[in-house]
Design an enzyme around this catalytic site. Structure first.
Site, PDB file in Angstrom:
ATOM      1  N   ASP A 141      37.416  60.875 -30.934  1.00 12.40           N
ATOM      2  CA  ASP A 141      36.431  59.622 -31.060  1.00 12.40           C
ATOM      3  C   ASP A 141      35.336  59.863 -31.923  1.00 12.40           C
ATOM      4  OD1 ASP A 141      36.577  56.948 -30.004  1.00 12.40           O
ATOM      5  OD2 ASP A 141      34.743  57.595 -28.894  1.00 12.40           O
ATOM      6  N   GLY A 149      35.152  53.753 -43.579  1.00  3.61           N
ATOM      7  CA  GLY A 149      33.875  53.392 -42.749  1.00  3.61           C
ATOM      8  C   GLY A 149      32.578  53.135 -43.383  1.00  3.61           C
ATOM      9  N   TYR A 150      31.733  54.018 -42.868  1.00  8.14           N
ATOM     10  CA  TYR A 150      30.338  53.798 -43.278  1.00  8.14           C
ATOM     11  C   TYR A 150      29.858  54.575 -44.411  1.00  8.14           C
ATOM     12  CZ  TYR A 150      29.737  51.306 -38.831  1.00  8.14           C
ATOM     13  OH  TYR A 150      29.865  50.236 -37.848  1.00  8.14           O
TER      14      TYR A 150
END
Ligand code: IMP
Length: 197
Positions: free
Chosen positions: A68, A156-157
């Site tokens: 995660d 993603g980022y």
């Protein structure tokens, strides 16, 4: 070692495989075994990673590995944090979108000059669903959020995450460099060291 992998993001999966396959792990993505994505209802990375790993182990009968991860921005009190994948979602049925997440992040930071941030990865390995002693490893990768996208690698980022030591964003790093230093790489290295002990 044959291990169920609780991950559905194809790019994240590739990063995990690139690091673990050379170490002799045979990772079987849970999707290939017909296992549904686990709920991620918790407010910490470690609780969500544990929930995902247990769910994969229970559904597959194999040992399971789950990651995660997310981005924590200091000026936003650690947001988007565990909500990173769903940051811009307004309803649960809306599809996840990296582009909209990045837009929302830029809007939230505005002109702020406090742009320090770090990625976190918590990786959990369970030998079976009721393993009383899961192995838990964590990695952090520190950088800052720039004001415009740079680069088209990663996911993603990554295009907003600037690393002064490389003078590049994570999206401008080649995959091998990212896999040597990222939060996920650090967590995996710590996990492998624990397993060897
Ligand atoms: P998870 O799949 O619930 O762990 O969500 C992870 C989310 O965190 C991703 O969808 C990305 O938004 C963000 N994230 C995690 N690791 C990275 C990375 O290496 N680069 C860019 N974004 C990441």
């Amino acid at each position: 070692m044959k291990t169920g992998l609780a991950a559905n993001n194809a790019k994240k999966l590739r990063e995990l495989e690139a690091i673990l396959t050379p170490l002799g792990w045979e990772l079987i993505p849970q999707g290939q075994l017909g296992v549904e994505e686990a709920e991620e209802p918790h407010v910490t990375f470690v609780e969500n990673a544990l929930a995902k790993a247990r769910h994969a182990a229970r559904a597959t009968g194999l040992p399971a590995l789950a990651d995660d991860s997310g981005l924590c921005v200091d000026a936003l009190g650690g947001a988007p944090g565990v909500q990173s994948a769903r940051y811009a979602q307004t309803t649960a049925s809306e599809p996840k979108s990296d582009a909209r997440n990045n837009e929302k992040l830029l809007a939230a930071l505005g002109e702020s000059c406090h742009r320090d941030a770090h990625f976190v990865s918590v990786i959990v390995f369970v030998r079976h669903a009721d393993d009383p002693q899961p192995l838990i490893a964590e990695g952090e990768w520190h950088g800052e959020i720039i004001t415009e996208h740079r680069g088209d690698g990663g996911f993603g980022y990554d295009p907003l995450f600037y690393l002064a030591e490389f003078d590049k964003t994570a999206a401008e790093l080649d995959a091998q460099s990212k896999n040597a230093v990222s939060h996920r790489a650090q967590a995996l290295q710590a996990l492998v060291a624990r397993l060897r002990r």
